[in-house]
Write a protein that holds these residues in place. Structure first.
Motif, short mmCIF file in Angstrom:
data_model
loop_
_atom_site.label_atom_id
_atom_site.label_comp_id
_atom_site.label_asym_id
_atom_site.label_seq_id
_atom_site.Cartn_x
_atom_site.Cartn_y
_atom_site.Cartn_z
N PRO A 7 136.12 76.28 60.94
CA PRO A 7 135.31 75.56 59.94
C PRO A 7 135.93 74.21 59.63
O PRO A 7 137.15 74.12 59.42
CB PRO A 7 135.35 76.49 58.71
CG PRO A 7 136.41 77.49 58.96
CD PRO A 7 136.60 77.57 60.45
N GLY A 8 135.11 73.18 59.64
CA GLY A 8 135.61 71.85 59.30
C GLY A 8 136.17 71.08 60.49
O GLY A 8 136.64 69.95 60.35
N ALA A 9 136.09 71.67 61.69
CA ALA A 9 136.65 70.99 62.88
C ALA A 9 135.82 69.78 63.27
O ALA A 9 136.28 68.92 64.02
CB ALA A 9 136.75 71.96 64.04
N GLY A 10 134.56 69.73 62.80
CA GLY A 10 133.70 68.60 63.13
C GLY A 10 132.58 68.97 64.10
O GLY A 10 132.00 68.09 64.74
N LYS A 11 132.25 70.26 64.17
CA LYS A 11 131.19 70.70 65.10
C LYS A 11 129.86 70.02 64.77
O LYS A 11 129.21 69.46 65.65
CB LYS A 11 131.02 72.23 65.06
CG LYS A 11 132.28 73.01 65.44
CD LYS A 11 132.07 74.51 65.42
CE LYS A 11 131.79 75.09 64.04
NZ LYS A 11 132.93 75.03 63.10
N GLY A 30 124.68 77.50 61.22
CA GLY A 30 124.96 77.15 59.82
C GLY A 30 123.76 76.46 59.18
O GLY A 30 123.32 76.80 58.08
N ARG A 34 121.44 77.86 56.18
CA ARG A 34 121.30 77.11 54.92
C ARG A 34 119.82 76.82 54.63
O ARG A 34 119.39 76.85 53.48
CB ARG A 34 122.12 75.81 54.95
CG ARG A 34 123.60 76.04 54.65
CD ARG A 34 124.39 74.73 54.56
NE ARG A 34 124.55 74.09 55.84
CZ ARG A 34 125.47 74.42 56.75
NH1 ARG A 34 126.35 75.37 56.50
NH2 ARG A 34 125.54 73.80 57.90
N ARG A 119 139.84 68.36 54.95
CA ARG A 119 138.47 67.90 55.24
C ARG A 119 137.42 68.69 54.45
O ARG A 119 136.46 68.13 53.94
CB ARG A 119 138.16 68.08 56.73
CG ARG A 119 138.83 67.07 57.61
CD ARG A 119 138.30 67.26 59.02
NE ARG A 119 139.12 66.53 59.98
CZ ARG A 119 138.91 66.55 61.29
NH1 ARG A 119 137.91 67.27 61.79
NH2 ARG A 119 139.68 65.87 62.10
N GLN A 164 141.42 63.31 65.88
CA GLN A 164 141.37 61.88 66.16
C GLN A 164 140.17 61.33 65.40
O GLN A 164 139.46 62.09 64.75
CB GLN A 164 141.15 61.63 67.66
CG GLN A 164 142.05 62.43 68.59
CD GLN A 164 141.67 62.20 70.05
OE1 GLN A 164 142.09 61.22 70.66
NE2 GLN A 164 140.86 63.08 70.60
N VAL A 169 137.08 61.45 69.32
CA VAL A 169 136.71 62.84 69.63
C VAL A 169 135.46 62.83 70.52
O VAL A 169 135.40 63.52 71.54
CB VAL A 169 136.46 63.66 68.34
CG1 VAL A 169 135.97 65.06 68.67
CG2 VAL A 169 137.73 63.73 67.48
P1 B4P Z 1 131.67 69.32 59.92
O1 B4P Z 1 131.21 68.60 61.15
O2 B4P Z 1 130.69 69.49 58.82
O3 B4P Z 1 132.33 70.76 60.27
P2 B4P Z 1 131.77 72.09 60.95
O4 B4P Z 1 132.80 72.44 62.00
O5 B4P Z 1 130.36 71.92 61.44
O6 B4P Z 1 131.74 73.08 59.68
P3 B4P Z 1 131.53 74.62 59.40
O7 B4P Z 1 132.10 75.46 60.52
O8 B4P Z 1 132.12 74.82 58.03
O9 B4P Z 1 129.98 74.90 59.20
P4 B4P Z 1 128.84 75.91 59.68
O10 B4P Z 1 127.62 75.31 59.14
O11 B4P Z 1 128.90 76.14 61.17
O12 B4P Z 1 132.97 68.53 59.42
C1 B4P Z 1 133.65 68.89 58.22
C2 B4P Z 1 134.09 67.64 57.45
O13 B4P Z 1 135.05 66.91 58.22
C3 B4P Z 1 132.93 66.67 57.16
O14 B4P Z 1 133.07 66.20 55.86
C4 B4P Z 1 133.14 65.56 58.19
O15 B4P Z 1 132.67 64.31 57.74
C5 B4P Z 1 134.64 65.54 58.38
N1 B4P Z 1 135.03 65.15 59.73
C6 B4P Z 1 134.40 65.50 60.90
N2 B4P Z 1 135.05 64.95 61.96
C7 B4P Z 1 136.13 64.27 61.45
C8 B4P Z 1 137.19 63.49 62.05
N3 B4P Z 1 137.28 63.31 63.38
N4 B4P Z 1 138.12 62.95 61.23
C9 B4P Z 1 138.04 63.10 59.89
N5 B4P Z 1 137.06 63.82 59.25
C10 B4P Z 1 136.12 64.39 60.03
O16 B4P Z 1 129.12 77.35 58.98
C11 B4P Z 1 128.93 77.63 57.60
C12 B4P Z 1 128.84 79.15 57.33
O17 B4P Z 1 127.63 79.70 57.90
C13 B4P Z 1 129.94 80.06 57.92
O18 B4P Z 1 131.09 80.12 57.08
C14 B4P Z 1 129.20 81.44 58.01
O19 B4P Z 1 129.17 82.12 56.77
C15 B4P Z 1 127.79 81.05 58.37
N6 B4P Z 1 127.56 81.09 59.84
C16 B4P Z 1 127.30 80.00 60.64
N7 B4P Z 1 127.16 80.38 61.93
C17 B4P Z 1 127.35 81.73 61.96
C18 B4P Z 1 127.37 82.71 63.01
N8 B4P Z 1 127.18 82.37 64.30
N9 B4P Z 1 127.60 84.02 62.69
C19 B4P Z 1 127.79 84.39 61.42
N10 B4P Z 1 127.80 83.52 60.38
C20 B4P Z 1 127.59 82.20 60.64
#
Ligand code: B4P
Length: 181
Positions: A7-11, A30, A34, A119, A164, A169
């Protein structure tokens, strides 16, 4: 293509850029969850309990959502945040087989725990509280990290340094995709 990472890796951040460049469909579990929560559907009400607790939503719910979308889609797609467990990965393999389709690459965004916490707390989404973030990182290690070996064994894994700038990235991602797909 699949985006894997904690979570938060930037996917989500990188997925938006990648689909803009390739024209593929973006399927984020996600985002879909939502949207169901915001619409107040039965699925959304159930999913919210898990998301607020930092747990994974049950596999059958998420697999059903993805199956519905892939079966009605023609063309390339990027799965963002799915699969997140070995049963989800096995279900995806079966689904792709039945559609006579296959993955070309699994992009792993690698970011350390301290940077992830920083992040997520800065992002401040409803599920980004310190307790939920800690729980989500533990759930990732337990349930999602085993997928690294799962896809490495199939020769599909590309490791991307996620600590990065967003542009850097994305450059690594583009290079990995043009090599593999
Ligand atoms: P995001 O890009 O928002 O991170 P993410 O990896 O998509 O987030 P996450 O894993 O939490 O979300 P998901 O909706 O999948 O980046 C995070 C932050 O970092 C942002 O503010 C961004 O601006 C910043 N950032 C990005 N790149 C950067 C960089 N290079 N440098 C600096 N900052 C940077 O999941 C949410 C929930 O949904 C899960 O916990 C789970 O409960 C549920 N869920 C989703 N998929 C599921 C599945 N397959 N099975 C079961 N539950 C699931």
């Amino acid at each position: 293509m699949v985006f894997l990472g904690p979570p938060g890796a930037g996917k989500g951040t990188q997925a938006e850029r990648l689909v803009a460049a390739t024209g593929d469909a973006h399927l984020s579990t996600g985002d879909l969850l939502r949207a169901a929560v915001a619409d107040g559907t039965a699925l959304g009400v159930e999913a919210k309990r898990y998301m607020d607790a930092g747990e994974l939503v049950p596999d059958e719910v998420v697999i059903g959502m993805i199956r519905e979308r892939l079966e009605s889609h023609d063309g390339g797609f990027l799965l963002d945040g799915f699969p997140r467990s070995v049963p989800q990965a096995q279900a995806l393999d079966e689904l792709l087989d039945s559609l006579d389709s296959a993955l070309c690459v699994v992009l792993l965004l690698d970011v350390g725990r301290d940077e992830l916490i920083e992040r997520l707390l800065a992002r401040g989404r409803a599920d980004d509280t310190p307790e939920t973030v800690a729980k989500r990182l533990d759930v990732y290690l337990e349930q999602t990290e085993p997928l690294i070996g799962y896809y490495e064994a199939r020769g599909l894994l590309a490791r991307i340094n996620g600590e990065q700038s967003v542009d850097e990235v994305f450059g690594e991602i583009e290079a990995a995709v043009s090599k593999a797909c």
